[in-house]
Design a protein around this motif. Structure first.
Motif, PDB file in Angstrom:
ATOM      1  N   PRO A 255       0.553  -1.402   0.240  1.00  0.00           N
ATOM      2  CA  PRO A 255      -0.032   0.206  -0.176  1.00  0.00           C
ATOM      3  C   PRO A 255       0.626   1.229  -0.334  1.00  0.00           C
ATOM      4  O   PRO A 255       0.058   2.378  -0.532  1.00  0.00           O
ATOM      5  CB  PRO A 255      -0.419   0.221   1.169  1.00  0.00           C
ATOM      6  N   ALA A 256       2.666   1.088  -0.028  1.00  0.00           N
ATOM      7  CA  ALA A 256       2.686   2.166   0.072  1.00  0.00           C
ATOM      8  C   ALA A 256       2.604   2.811  -1.190  1.00  0.00           C
ATOM      9  O   ALA A 256       2.833   3.050  -2.371  1.00  0.00           O
ATOM     10  CB  ALA A 256       4.799   1.889   0.547  1.00  0.00           C
ATOM     11  N   LEU A 257       3.012   4.493  -1.521  1.00  0.00           N
ATOM     12  CA  LEU A 257       2.828   5.342  -1.969  1.00  0.00           C
ATOM     13  C   LEU A 257       3.992   5.332  -2.389  1.00  0.00           C
ATOM     14  O   LEU A 257       4.944   5.428  -2.021  1.00  0.00           O
ATOM     15  CB  LEU A 257       2.380   6.203  -1.701  1.00  0.00           C
ATOM     16  N   SER A 258       4.292   5.361  -4.087  1.00  0.00           N
ATOM     17  CA  SER A 258       5.103   5.333  -4.615  1.00  0.00           C
ATOM     18  C   SER A 258       4.474   6.222  -6.227  1.00  0.00           C
ATOM     19  O   SER A 258       4.013   6.495  -6.427  1.00  0.00           O
ATOM     20  CB  SER A 258       5.197   4.090  -5.499  1.00  0.00           C
ATOM     21  N   PHE A 259       5.857   7.135  -6.734  1.00  0.00           N
ATOM     22  CA  PHE A 259       5.792   7.954  -7.627  1.00  0.00           C
ATOM     23  C   PHE A 259       6.193   7.337  -8.421  1.00  0.00           C
ATOM     24  O   PHE A 259       6.720   7.735  -9.747  1.00  0.00           O
ATOM     25  CB  PHE A 259       6.220   8.924  -7.064  1.00  0.00           C
ATOM     26  N   SER A 260       7.221   5.951  -9.128  1.00  0.00           N
ATOM     27  CA  SER A 260       7.889   5.567  -9.770  1.00  0.00           C
ATOM     28  C   SER A 260       7.523   3.840  -9.435  1.00  0.00           C
ATOM     29  O   SER A 260       7.635   3.430  -8.865  1.00  0.00           O
ATOM     30  CB  SER A 260       9.195   6.413 -10.090  1.00  0.00           C
ATOM     31  N   PRO A 261       7.953   3.215 -11.021  1.00  0.00           N
ATOM     32  CA  PRO A 261       8.017   1.426 -11.299  1.00  0.00           C
ATOM     33  C   PRO A 261       9.605   1.269 -10.079  1.00  0.00           C
ATOM     34  O   PRO A 261      10.674   1.830 -10.101  1.00  0.00           O
ATOM     35  CB  PRO A 261       8.929   1.376 -12.035  1.00  0.00           C
ATOM     36  N   ALA A 262       9.481   0.128  -8.913  1.00  0.00           N
ATOM     37  CA  ALA A 262      10.471  -0.374  -7.306  1.00  0.00           C
ATOM     38  C   ALA A 262       9.658  -1.068  -7.133  1.00  0.00           C
ATOM     39  O   ALA A 262       8.170  -1.052  -6.802  1.00  0.00           O
ATOM     40  CB  ALA A 262      11.163   1.359  -6.993  1.00  0.00           C
ATOM     41  N   THR A 263      10.771  -1.938  -6.643  1.00  0.00           N
ATOM     42  CA  THR A 263      10.326  -2.739  -4.673  1.00  0.00           C
ATOM     43  C   THR A 263      11.288  -2.872  -4.160  1.00  0.00           C
ATOM     44  O   THR A 263      12.501  -2.385  -4.675  1.00  0.00           O
ATOM     45  CB  THR A 263      10.257  -4.388  -5.951  1.00  0.00           C
ATOM     46  N   ALA A 264      11.181  -2.651  -2.936  1.00  0.00           N
ATOM     47  CA  ALA A 264      12.010  -2.876  -1.860  1.00  0.00           C
ATOM     48  C   ALA A 264      11.130  -5.034  -1.360  1.00  0.00           C
ATOM     49  O   ALA A 264       9.859  -4.703  -0.508  1.00  0.00           O
ATOM     50  CB  ALA A 264      11.867  -2.287  -0.927  1.00  0.00           C
ATOM     51  N   LEU A 265      11.804  -5.896  -1.531  1.00  0.00           N
ATOM     52  CA  LEU A 265      10.957  -6.388  -0.759  1.00  0.00           C
ATOM     53  C   LEU A 265      12.365  -7.528   0.643  1.00  0.00           C
ATOM     54  O   LEU A 265      13.640  -8.128   0.331  1.00  0.00           O
ATOM     55  CB  LEU A 265      11.078  -8.114  -1.643  1.00  0.00           C
ATOM     56  N   LEU A 266      12.059  -8.619   1.622  1.00  0.00           N
ATOM     57  CA  LEU A 266      12.634  -7.723   3.221  1.00  0.00           C
ATOM     58  C   LEU A 266      12.746  -9.798   2.817  1.00  0.00           C
ATOM     59  O   LEU A 266      10.858 -10.147   3.199  1.00  0.00           O
ATOM     60  CB  LEU A 266      12.492  -7.324   4.449  1.00  0.00           C
ATOM     61  N   LEU A 267      14.143 -10.469   2.712  1.00  0.00           N
ATOM     62  CA  LEU A 267      13.706 -11.796   2.846  1.00  0.00           C
ATOM     63  C   LEU A 267      14.347 -12.431   4.356  1.00  0.00           C
ATOM     64  O   LEU A 267      15.652 -12.147   4.289  1.00  0.00           O
ATOM     65  CB  LEU A 267      14.704 -12.445   1.693  1.00  0.00           C
ATOM     66  N   GLN A 268      13.603 -13.288   4.444  1.00  0.00           N
ATOM     67  CA  GLN A 268      14.098 -13.480   5.942  1.00  0.00           C
ATOM     68  C   GLN A 268      13.761 -14.886   6.124  1.00  0.00           C
ATOM     69  O   GLN A 268      12.643 -15.406   6.173  1.00  0.00           O
ATOM     70  CB  GLN A 268      13.659 -12.967   7.611  1.00  0.00           C
TER      71      GLN A 268
END
Length: 309
Positions: free
Chosen positions: A188-201
């Protein structure tokens, strides 16, 4: 958070538009406060940006007794979004829009600076867990640099299983395969350009296959543990750059491993960073510095901030 006062030389950050890469970069240590060392992954000379991501700091773990007095005084930003993610501990965000927002592990604080905002970050109440987390800056595209500032807090973002890993989608979208079917998950995070942040644990050693967007540049930063991918062993405080033009990537993770996958479309033009200001325009950066020095109203005032004793 803020960059240290000595980080006040103009830096030019740009995507290298690498089609494929397998370079390992080591984070640089920076002293933010006497008791807080941060690991600066980007920008550094060898790698300036990953898509729109122009800044990534890894801080902690810091023992509770050593951050009870944690106090980052009000400071300004323009032209970016700050994303703060805690693995443990607790902080309090205060800003010139009047927001006061506690942050805990698993929650997301996202501040869109736009044309100008100021904020402070302090230890919240009496912490009983180590402070450990990540802060990222996502450069705003030129057409959005002057957008109105805003602050958003998200109690939850999507979590899902990726093999033996728990995956947390902080920003952007990810296409996961579950039960033989593909499912597109969106933060749901507001975004202004195509991007991804994915945390793996993962608590145990495992191998996973990551689905990638061909147009995205990617980097995998090892927060803890070790990872092997593209024939390279990547250790804690190291980042593996993969470039773009990949749709799949297999990674082997050690036990108790945490990895941040960052990706996004390459920025078409360089951005300039001066202290906490980001813009495609050097003049806009210089004007922001002058306005902050002259107490211009564009940065407002963090009314409830109390200076450290």
């Amino acid at each position: 958070m803020t960059r240290a006062p000595q980080d006040n030389q103009l830096e030019v950050c740009e995507s290298e538009h690498l089609q494929r890469d397998d370079t390992v970069h080591t984070a640089l240590q920076r002293q933010l406060t006497p008791l807080l060392t941060v690991y600066r992954i980007i920008p550094q000379r060898a790698i300036r940006m990953i898509g729109p991501w122009c800044f990534l700091d890894h801080f902690g773990p810091v023992a509770p007794a050593n951050y009870r007095q944690f106090n980052v005084a009000p400071h300004p930003h323009i032209g970016l979004q700050t994303i703060t993610w805690l693995l443990s501990g607790q902080l309090l965000h205060q800003d010139s829009l009047g927001y006061e927002q506690p942050l805990r592990s698993g929650q997301l604080n996202l501040m869109t600076a736009g044309r100008g905002i100021s904020h402070a970050e302090v230890a919240d109440h009496d912490p009983d867990q180590p402070l450990h987390g990540l802060q990222l800056w996502c450069a705003l595209p030129p057409e959005y640099e002057q957008t109105e500032p805003r602050f958003d807090h998200y109690q939850q973002v999507p979590k899902f299983s990726l093999g033996d890993c728990t995956a947390t989608l902080i920003v952007g979208t990810y296409v996961a395969t579950q039960g033989g079917h593909q499912k597109r998950l969106t933060s749901p995070a507001l975004s202004f350009s195509p991007a991804t942040a994915l945390l793996l644990q993962t608590p145990q050693a495992t191998a996973i296959e990551l689905a990638l967007e061909r147009e995205f540049e990617y980097g995998l930063y090892v927060v803890s543990g070790t990872m092997t991918a593209l024939g390279k062993k990547v250790r804690t405080h190291e980042l593996l750059s993969t470039g773009a033009n990949r749709t799949r990537l297999t990674a082997e993770l050690s036990a108790d491993c945490t990895v941040l996958l960052l990706g996004g479309e390459a920025f078409e033009q360089p951005v300039k960073i001066w202290w906490n200001f980001v813009s495609a325009s050097e003049q806009r950066v210089k004007q922001a510095q002058q306005d902050w020095d002259n107490h211009h109203e564009r940065f407002g005032r963090v009314a409830n901030y109390r200076a450290a004793k």
